[in-house]
Scaffold this motif. Structure first.
Motif, PDB file in Angstrom:
ATOM      1  N   PHE A  70      -0.257   0.980 -18.358  1.00 28.30           N
ATOM      2  CA  PHE A  70      -0.318  -0.141 -18.884  1.00 28.30           C
ATOM      3  C   PHE A  70      -1.507  -0.849 -18.219  1.00 28.30           C
ATOM      4  O   PHE A  70      -1.503  -1.014 -17.374  1.00 28.30           O
ATOM      5  N   SER A  71      -2.095  -1.897 -19.130  1.00 31.83           N
ATOM      6  CA  SER A  71      -3.108  -2.719 -18.742  1.00 31.83           C
ATOM      7  C   SER A  71      -3.221  -3.920 -19.711  1.00 31.83           C
ATOM      8  O   SER A  71      -2.932  -3.854 -20.811  1.00 31.83           O
ATOM      9  N   ARG A  72      -4.021  -4.927 -19.213  1.00 30.27           N
ATOM     10  CA  ARG A  72      -4.011  -6.036 -19.972  1.00 30.27           C
ATOM     11  C   ARG A  72      -5.335  -6.575 -19.913  1.00 30.27           C
ATOM     12  O   ARG A  72      -5.993  -6.325 -18.993  1.00 30.27           O
ATOM     13  N   ASP A  73      -5.829  -7.038 -21.333  1.00 31.65           N
ATOM     14  CA  ASP A  73      -7.480  -7.631 -21.230  1.00 31.65           C
ATOM     15  C   ASP A  73      -7.158  -9.004 -21.478  1.00 31.65           C
ATOM     16  O   ASP A  73      -6.911  -9.245 -22.780  1.00 31.65           O
ATOM     17  N   ASN A  74      -6.903 -10.012 -20.628  1.00 31.35           N
ATOM     18  CA  ASN A  74      -6.549 -11.349 -21.176  1.00 31.35           C
ATOM     19  C   ASN A  74      -7.731 -11.755 -22.123  1.00 31.35           C
ATOM     20  O   ASN A  74      -7.456 -12.745 -22.871  1.00 31.35           O
ATOM     21  N   ALA A  75      -9.172 -11.789 -21.691  1.00 27.44           N
ATOM     22  CA  ALA A  75     -10.264 -12.060 -22.338  1.00 27.44           C
ATOM     23  C   ALA A  75     -10.224 -11.638 -23.741  1.00 27.44           C
ATOM     24  O   ALA A  75     -10.621 -12.354 -24.678  1.00 27.44           O
ATOM     25  N   LYS A  76      -9.600 -10.677 -23.995  1.00 26.55           N
ATOM     26  CA  LYS A  76      -9.581 -10.069 -25.446  1.00 26.55           C
ATOM     27  C   LYS A  76      -8.112 -10.163 -26.119  1.00 26.55           C
ATOM     28  O   LYS A  76      -7.937  -9.776 -27.218  1.00 26.55           O
ATOM     29  N   ASN A  77      -7.151 -10.868 -25.245  1.00 26.48           N
ATOM     30  CA  ASN A  77      -6.028 -11.107 -25.850  1.00 26.48           C
ATOM     31  C   ASN A  77      -5.234  -9.681 -26.236  1.00 26.48           C
ATOM     32  O   ASN A  77      -4.680  -9.636 -27.392  1.00 26.48           O
ATOM     33  N   THR A  78      -5.476  -8.666 -25.494  1.00 23.31           N
ATOM     34  CA  THR A  78      -4.981  -7.179 -26.081  1.00 23.31           C
ATOM     35  C   THR A  78      -4.433  -6.577 -24.642  1.00 23.31           C
ATOM     36  O   THR A  78      -4.831  -6.963 -23.490  1.00 23.31           O
ATOM     37  N   VAL A  79      -3.440  -5.818 -25.016  1.00 26.47           N
ATOM     38  CA  VAL A  79      -2.715  -4.969 -23.994  1.00 26.47           C
ATOM     39  C   VAL A  79      -3.058  -3.578 -24.394  1.00 26.47           C
ATOM     40  O   VAL A  79      -3.271  -3.248 -25.670  1.00 26.47           O
ATOM     41  N   SER A  80      -2.949  -2.454 -23.329  1.00 24.50           N
ATOM     42  CA  SER A  80      -3.401  -1.282 -23.847  1.00 24.50           C
ATOM     43  C   SER A  80      -2.239  -0.292 -23.114  1.00 24.50           C
ATOM     44  O   SER A  80      -1.755  -0.671 -22.236  1.00 24.50           O
ATOM     45  N   LEU A  81      -2.288   1.003 -23.785  1.00 26.53           N
ATOM     46  CA  LEU A  81      -1.428   2.021 -23.129  1.00 26.53           C
ATOM     47  C   LEU A  81      -2.087   3.377 -23.065  1.00 26.53           C
ATOM     48  O   LEU A  81      -2.681   3.704 -24.134  1.00 26.53           O
ATOM     49  N   GLN A  82      -2.575   3.503 -22.210  1.00 28.80           N
ATOM     50  CA  GLN A  82      -3.440   4.993 -21.804  1.00 28.80           C
ATOM     51  C   GLN A  82      -2.344   5.885 -21.484  1.00 28.80           C
ATOM     52  O   GLN A  82      -1.556   5.844 -20.918  1.00 28.80           O
ATOM     53  N   MET A  83      -2.493   7.065 -22.223  1.00 29.37           N
ATOM     54  CA  MET A  83      -1.916   8.273 -22.455  1.00 29.37           C
ATOM     55  C   MET A  83      -2.678   9.419 -21.975  1.00 29.37           C
ATOM     56  O   MET A  83      -3.472   9.806 -23.019  1.00 29.37           O
ATOM     57  N   ASP A  84      -2.458  10.085 -20.990  1.00 33.33           N
ATOM     58  CA  ASP A  84      -3.055  11.265 -20.669  1.00 33.33           C
ATOM     59  C   ASP A  84      -2.045  12.255 -20.654  1.00 33.33           C
ATOM     60  O   ASP A  84      -0.755  12.369 -20.618  1.00 33.33           O
ATOM     61  N   SER A  85      -2.710  13.643 -20.447  1.00 32.91           N
ATOM     62  CA  SER A  85      -1.690  14.847 -20.648  1.00 32.91           C
ATOM     63  C   SER A  85      -0.616  14.713 -21.662  1.00 32.91           C
ATOM     64  O   SER A  85       0.379  15.218 -21.170  1.00 32.91           O
ATOM     65  N   LEU A  86      -1.235  14.491 -22.699  1.00 37.36           N
ATOM     66  CA  LEU A  86      -0.093  14.497 -23.982  1.00 37.36           C
ATOM     67  C   LEU A  86       0.550  15.617 -24.204  1.00 37.36           C
ATOM     68  O   LEU A  86      -0.278  16.775 -23.993  1.00 37.36           O
ATOM     69  N   LYS A  87       1.776  15.661 -24.595  1.00 35.09           N
ATOM     70  CA  LYS A  87       2.649  16.733 -24.886  1.00 35.09           C
ATOM     71  C   LYS A  87       3.127  16.613 -26.517  1.00 35.09           C
ATOM     72  O   LYS A  87       3.033  15.661 -26.866  1.00 35.09           O
ATOM     73  N   PRO A  88       3.388  17.821 -27.116  1.00 34.70           N
ATOM     74  CA  PRO A  88       3.846  17.525 -28.277  1.00 34.70           C
ATOM     75  C   PRO A  88       5.027  16.677 -28.600  1.00 34.70           C
ATOM     76  O   PRO A  88       5.222  15.955 -29.559  1.00 34.70           O
ATOM     77  N   GLU A  89       5.886  16.580 -27.441  1.00 30.53           N
ATOM     78  CA  GLU A  89       7.107  15.590 -27.376  1.00 30.53           C
ATOM     79  C   GLU A  89       6.620  14.224 -27.661  1.00 30.53           C
ATOM     80  O   GLU A  89       7.534  13.391 -27.714  1.00 30.53           O
ATOM     81  N   ASP A  90       5.324  13.799 -27.178  1.00 35.47           N
ATOM     82  CA  ASP A  90       5.015  12.606 -27.167  1.00 35.47           C
ATOM     83  C   ASP A  90       4.561  12.196 -28.517  1.00 35.47           C
ATOM     84  O   ASP A  90       4.608  10.917 -28.965  1.00 35.47           O
ATOM     85  N   SER A  91       4.746  12.716 -29.638  1.00 33.66           N
ATOM     86  CA  SER A  91       4.600  12.554 -31.007  1.00 33.66           C
ATOM     87  C   SER A  91       5.403  11.721 -31.525  1.00 33.66           C
ATOM     88  O   SER A  91       6.705  11.794 -31.435  1.00 33.66           O
ATOM     89  N   ALA A  92       4.891  10.668 -31.944  1.00 37.23           N
ATOM     90  CA  ALA A  92       5.816   9.351 -32.477  1.00 37.23           C
ATOM     91  C   ALA A  92       4.952   8.272 -32.913  1.00 37.23           C
ATOM     92  O   ALA A  92       3.768   8.303 -32.970  1.00 37.23           O
TER      93      ALA A  92
END
Length: 126
Positions: A70-92
């Protein structure tokens, strides 16, 4: 009007990466606790990564530990979710959520959050 808008979903092959973003309008995210949730077809919505409003406590689902961050960018008023090594069961469908609740521990249940985005679809498939 207070609103959250997610972006960044899509189709990715197993082992690949995606970065989801959530931008707020009408309020400042830097004072809010944030949760990233997901819901697969036929399943309940589950918390993936949640952080308290002071960024001092984070809860990460066991199924994504070491792969999602997880990360925040307060200047852009945005939060992010970085997802690596994705698996089929992460589909949603992935949702970001926010609450002004001030707690020492990060809350990661659906009923802890008041503001919700519309969701963005992540499909992990070859």
């Amino acid at each position: 009007q207070l609103q959250l808008v997610e972006s960044g979903g899509g189709l990715v092959q197993p082992g690949g990466s995606l970065r989801l973003s959530c931008t707020a309008s009408g309020f400042s995210l830097d004072r809010y606790a944030i949760g990233w949730f997901r819901q697969a077809p036929g399943k309940e919505r589950e918390g993936v990564v949640c952080i308290n409003n002071s960024d001092t406590d984070t809860r990460i689902a066991e199924s994504v530990k070491g792969r999602f961050s997880f990360s925040r960018d307060n200047a852009k008023n945005t939060v992010s979710l970085q997802m690596d090594s994705l698996k089929p069961e992460d589909s949603a469908v992935y949702y970001c959520a926010a609450t002004g609740l001030t707690t020492g521990q990060a809350m990661c249940t659906v009923d802890s959050f008041y503001y919700w985005g519309q969701g963005t679809l992540v499909n992990v498939s070859s």
